[in-house]
Design an enzyme around this catalytic site. Structure first.
Site, short mmCIF file in Angstrom:
data_model
loop_
_atom_site.label_atom_id
_atom_site.label_comp_id
_atom_site.label_asym_id
_atom_site.label_seq_id
_atom_site.Cartn_x
_atom_site.Cartn_y
_atom_site.Cartn_z
N ASP A 245 0.83 -1.20 0.00
CA ASP A 245 0.00 0.00 0.00
C ASP A 245 0.87 1.26 0.00
O ASP A 245 1.91 1.31 0.67
CB ASP A 245 -0.87 -0.02 1.27
CG ASP A 245 -1.81 1.16 1.36
OD1 ASP A 245 -2.77 1.19 0.57
OD2 ASP A 245 -1.57 2.06 2.20
N GLU A 281 1.76 -0.39 -4.87
CA GLU A 281 0.75 0.57 -5.31
C GLU A 281 1.42 1.91 -5.61
O GLU A 281 1.74 2.66 -4.69
CB GLU A 281 -0.34 0.75 -4.24
CG GLU A 281 -1.50 1.59 -4.76
CD GLU A 281 -2.02 2.63 -3.79
OE1 GLU A 281 -3.05 3.25 -4.10
OE2 GLU A 281 -1.38 2.86 -2.73
C1 ARE Z 1 -9.14 8.57 5.96
C2 ARE Z 1 -10.02 9.79 5.71
C3 ARE Z 1 -9.16 11.03 5.62
C4 ARE Z 1 -8.32 11.19 6.89
C5 ARE Z 1 -7.50 9.92 7.09
C6 ARE Z 1 -6.69 9.93 8.38
O1 ARE Z 1 -10.75 9.60 4.51
O2 ARE Z 1 -10.01 12.16 5.47
O3 ARE Z 1 -7.45 12.30 6.77
O4 ARE Z 1 -8.37 8.78 7.13
O5 ARE Z 1 -7.54 10.05 9.49
C7 ARE Z 1 -7.83 4.87 2.44
C8 ARE Z 1 -8.85 5.94 2.05
C9 ARE Z 1 -8.56 7.27 2.72
C10 ARE Z 1 -8.48 7.07 4.22
C11 ARE Z 1 -7.31 6.12 4.45
C12 ARE Z 1 -7.02 5.85 5.92
O6 ARE Z 1 -8.82 6.10 0.64
O7 ARE Z 1 -9.65 8.16 2.44
O8 ARE Z 1 -8.26 8.32 4.87
O9 ARE Z 1 -7.64 4.85 3.84
O10 ARE Z 1 -8.13 5.37 6.56
C13 ARE Z 1 -3.09 8.70 -2.84
C14 ARE Z 1 -1.99 7.72 -2.52
C15 ARE Z 1 -2.42 6.26 -2.61
C16 ARE Z 1 -3.71 6.01 -1.80
C17 ARE Z 1 -4.74 6.99 -2.31
C18 ARE Z 1 -6.06 6.84 -1.55
O11 ARE Z 1 -0.87 7.95 -3.39
O12 ARE Z 1 -1.39 5.46 -2.07
O13 ARE Z 1 -4.27 8.36 -2.14
N1 ARE Z 1 -4.15 4.62 -1.88
C19 ARE Z 1 -3.88 3.66 -0.77
C20 ARE Z 1 -5.04 2.72 -0.51
C21 ARE Z 1 -6.20 3.47 0.10
C22 ARE Z 1 -5.78 4.00 1.47
C23 ARE Z 1 -4.37 4.41 1.53
C24 ARE Z 1 -3.49 4.29 0.49
C25 ARE Z 1 -3.84 4.81 2.84
O14 ARE Z 1 -5.37 2.01 -1.65
O15 ARE Z 1 -7.35 2.68 0.22
O16 ARE Z 1 -6.58 5.17 1.81
O17 ARE Z 1 -3.40 3.60 3.46
C26 ARE Z 1 -3.53 11.54 -7.31
C27 ARE Z 1 -2.16 11.01 -6.90
C28 ARE Z 1 -2.29 9.75 -6.08
C29 ARE Z 1 -3.23 9.95 -4.91
C30 ARE Z 1 -4.59 10.42 -5.45
C31 ARE Z 1 -5.59 10.69 -4.35
O18 ARE Z 1 -4.10 10.69 -8.28
O19 ARE Z 1 -1.40 10.72 -8.06
O20 ARE Z 1 -1.02 9.37 -5.60
O21 ARE Z 1 -3.38 8.70 -4.23
O22 ARE Z 1 -4.41 11.63 -6.19
O23 ARE Z 1 -5.13 11.68 -3.50
#
Ligand code: ARE
Ligand code: CA
Length: 550
Positions: A245, A281
C-alpha cells in the site's frame, strides 16, 4: 508441488547444463564469472527478483476479495477459486487497525494500522492460518495487502481491533512497539502542517503525511526490521506475496531494503528459496514528479492507466480498433512489471485518484473490458470482487463511498452466501463468479505463453484476435451488428462460446462455433446483445476429454 519451478531456477539449470556439455575443460573462472553476470542481469531485465507471481503451475489471475472474512475466503478457495483456475486472492490488510465509529466502521479504517497483530474484522490469527493452509492446499495463493508507510491518522487515541492501545498525538503504538522516534517529523518533512500538498515534490510525497496518516521513518533500521518482521510472520504462515500500500510514499531504496530482509516462502508449499511476489501501489498517470519506473525492475507496480484507458474505449470515447497496439505502445510499463485491473477498491468509489473507471455498476461495459483484459497478453491480471454500497453521487462525489462491508447488527462482517445460480448473496457482488469472467480466467490459463495473432477490426468498435492457435475472441463494442467470417488460427472443430455458456461434460450449455479446416469461422454479433462477445479456446472444444481450467 511437482512442476512448479520458478524461472530463476530454470535459468540456473540451463546455465549449468550448457556449461557441462560445451566447454567443461576450457572454461576459466573469469568466463564463469562473466556468464554469471550476464545471467543475473538478464534476470533483472526480465522483471527481477520479486516480480515473479508465485502461482501454482497453469494459473495466472488473482481476485481481490475486498473485505471478506478469512473463513469465507478459505471456503471460496475450496469451492470456487481452486476448481475454476484462479491463481490466488488478494486479501484486505490482515493487521490490527483503528476502530472508526464516525462514520460507522468505514472500509478505510483498515488502512490505519495500530499494530501488526493479526486481528481484524476479517478474523484472528487462527482464522488466518486456517485460510492460508486451506487455500494453498487447493493451489490458491494468498497475497496480503500490507500497510507499512504509516500508522493511524494523527490525533486521537483509542483501542484497535486487536485490543492494543494507540495514541496519535504522542505517536505511541505499544502493540508494535513504535514511539515518536520511529516517525518522520519536521526534520524530514518541511510542510507547515506535516501533510503532503505538492505531489510534484518527491521529498514531500515520501516524508510527509498522506492524508494526515502518521508517517513511518523507514530510513531507520529498527523500523525496517520491525516491518520486515511483520511480513516475515505472514510468510511463515504461508502467504505467497504482498500488495504494498502507498508505495509511492516510500523511497524505493527503503522498500528494497525491507524486501531484502524477507525470508523465502514457506517450504511446506513452495520450493526452497522462492521469493514472495510483490506488487507496489504506485499511482503514476504520467503527470507527477514520481514515476512508476523508479519501482519497477525489482518488483511490480499496479498500472492505473490501464483501467482508465479501457474505460474510454468501452464508453465509446476511443475506437476499439486502436487496441491493436495495446500495451507498452500506449505509454505503459513493460508487461512483466505490472499488475493490471479494470477497477480497484479505491477508484471504483472515487478514492485514490479514481473516477471514470468501469465498475460492476455498469455490468455490460465492465464485462467487455474484463474479457479484453483476460484475453490480452499484457500484464499480470487481477479481478476486482466487490460488495454493494448505496452509491449516492452529489455534486460529483459519492457521499456514501465510505460504507463498509455488509455487516450484522454488532458490526461484524456478514458472510458471503452462495445462491443456487452460483452468484453471491448478503450484498456481495462477486464479479469473480460471473460466468463471462471466470470462463475468461480459464481462457487465459489455456492460452498463456502464446502471442496475439490474427488481429481483425472493422475500423471502428469491433475487434477480434487470437492467442496463437489456442484461443480466439471477438468483441463488438460498437453500435452496428457484425456478420463476418474470420481467421481464428484454431484447429478445425466445434467449440463452446464460453461467454454465452459453459463447457460441460464434453458439451456446450451456450452457443457453439464451428471452425473449418482452413481455420475460419463465422461470427454474427448483434450490437444490442447483453454480451456482444464470443470467445473460444482449445480447452473448451466439443468432445475433448475434460474441462480444462488449470
Ligand atoms: C481517511 C479519511 C481522511 C483522513 C485519514 C486519516 O478519509 O479524510 O485524513 O483517514 O484520518 C484509504 C482511504 C482514505 C483514508 C485512508 C485511511 O482512501 O480516504 O483516509 O484509507 O483510513 C493517494 C496515494 C495512494 C492512496 C490513495 C487513496 O498515493 O497510495 O491516495 N491509496 C492507498 C489505498 C487506500 C488507502 C491508503 C493508500 C492509505 O489504496 O485505500 O486510503 O493507506 C492523485 C495522486 C495519487 C493519490 C490520489 C488521491 O491521483 O497521483 O497518488 O493517491 O491523487 O489523492
Ligand atoms: Ca512516507
Amino acid at each position: 508441488m511437482i512442476g512448479f519451478v520458478p524461472k530463476t531456477h530454470l535459468r540456473y539449470v540451463q546455465f549449468k547444463t550448457r556449461y557441462a556439455t560445451d566447454k567443461t575443460d576450457t572454461v576459466t573462472v573469469i568466463e564463469m564469472f562473466l556468464v554469471l553476470v550476464v545471467v543475473l542481469s538478464l534476470g533483472l531485465a526480465q522483471g527481477g527478483t520479486w516480480s515473479n507471481p508465485t502461482c501454482a503451475p497453469g494459473r495466472h489471475t488473482i481476485t481481490h476479495l475486498f473485505e471478506w472474512k478469512w473463513s469465507d475466503i478459505a471456503a471460496e478457495c475450496e469451492r470456487f477459486l481452486g476448481p475454476y483456475g484462479y491463481c490466488g486472492v488478494q486479501i484486505s490488510p490482515p493487521n490490527e487497525n483503528r476502530v472508526v465509529t464516525s462514520p460507522n466502521r468505514p472500509w478505510w479504517e483498515r488502512y490505519q494500522p495500530v499494530s501488526y497483530k493479526l486481528t481484524t474484522r476479517s478474523g484472528n490469527e487462527d482464522d488466518f492460518r486456517d485460510m492460508v493452509q486451506r487455500c494453498n492446499k487447493v493451489n490458491v495463493r494468498v497475497y496480503a495487502d500490507v500497510v507499512i508507510n504509516h500508522m493511524t491518522g494523527s490525533g486521537g487515541s483509542g483501542t484497535g481491533t486487536g485490543g492494543s492501545h494507540w495514541d496519535g498525538n504522542s505517536l505511541s503504538y505499544p502493540g508494535v512497539p513504535f514511539s515518536s522516534w520511529d516517525f518522520n517529523s519536521g526534520s524530514e518533512c518541511q510542510t507547515g502542517d506535516g501533510n503532503i500538498h505538492n505531489y510534484n515534490d518527491p521529498n514531500e510525497v515520501r516524508n510527509c503525511r498522506l492524508v494526515s496518516l502518521v508517517d513511518l521513518k523507514l530510513s531507520k533500521d529498527y523500523v525496517r526490521d520491525t516491518v520486515a518482521g511483520y511480513l516475515n510472520h505472514l510468510i511463515s504462515l504461508g502467504v505467497a506475496g504482498f500488495r504494498v500500500d502507498a508505495a509511492k510514499h516510500m523511497w524505493p531504496g527503503d522498500l528494497r531494503s525491507v524486501f531484502g530482509r524477507l525470508n523465502g516462502l514457506n517450504t511446506a508449499y513452495f520450493p526452497s528459496g522462492t521469493k514472495p511476489f510483490i506488487y507496489q501501489e504506485v499511482i503514476d498517470m504520467g503527470h507527477e514528479a514520481i514515476h512508476a519506473s523508479e519501482y519497477t525492475g525489482f518488483a511490480r507496480v499496479t498500472n492505473f492507466i490501464y483501467g482508465i484507458k479501457l474505460a474510454d474505449v468501452f464508453r465509446h470515447r476511443n475506437q476499439a480498433k486502436w487496441l491493436r497496439t495495446w500495451g507498452q505502445q500506449w505509454g505503459m510499463p513493460n508487461s512483466n512489471d505490472v499488475v493490471v485491473f479494470i477497477d480497484n477498491h479505491d477508484n471504483q468509489r472515487g478514492h485514490g485518484g479514481g473516477g471514470g473507471v468501469l465498475t460492476f455498476f455498469e455490468p455490460r461495459a465492465y464485462k467487455m473490458a474484463t474479457e479484453f483484459m483476460l484475453a490480452h497478453p499484457y500484464g499480470f491480471t487481477r479481478v476486482m470482487s466487490s460488495y454493494k454500497w448505496n452509491r449516492n453521487i452529489q455534486g460529483g462525489d459519492d457521499i456514501n463511498n465510505w460504507q463498509g462491508p455488509p455487516h450484522n447488527g454488532d458490526m461484524s462482517i456478514k458472510g458471503a452466501t452462495i445462491q443456487s445460480d452460483m452468484s453471491c448473496g448478503n450484498g456481495w457482488v462477486c464479479e469473480h463468479r460471473w460466468r463471462q469472467i471466470y470462463n475468461m480466467v480459464a481462457f487465459r490459463n489455456v492460452v498463456m505463453g502464446t502471442t496475439m495473432a490474427n488481429w481483425w477490426d472493422n475500423g471502428d468498435y469491433a475487434i477480434a484476435f487470437s492467442r496463437g492457435n489456442k484461443g480466439f475472441i471477438v468483441i463488438n463494442a460498437g453500435t452496428t451488428d457484425i456478420n463476418v467470417n474470420l481467421q481464428t488460427g484454431l484447429p478445425q472443430g466445434t467449440y463452446c462460446d464460453v461467454i454465452s455458456g459453459d463447457y460441460n461434460n464434453g458439451g456446450c450449455t451456450g452457443n457453439q462455433v464451428h471452425v473449418g479446416g482452413d481455420g475460419h469461422a463465422h461470427f454474427h454479433i448483434s450490437h444490442s446483445s447483453d454480451d456482444p462477445v464470443v470467445a473460444i479456446h482449445i480447452g473448451a472444444k466439443k468432445g475433448s476429454e475434460k474441462k480444462v481450467t488449470t
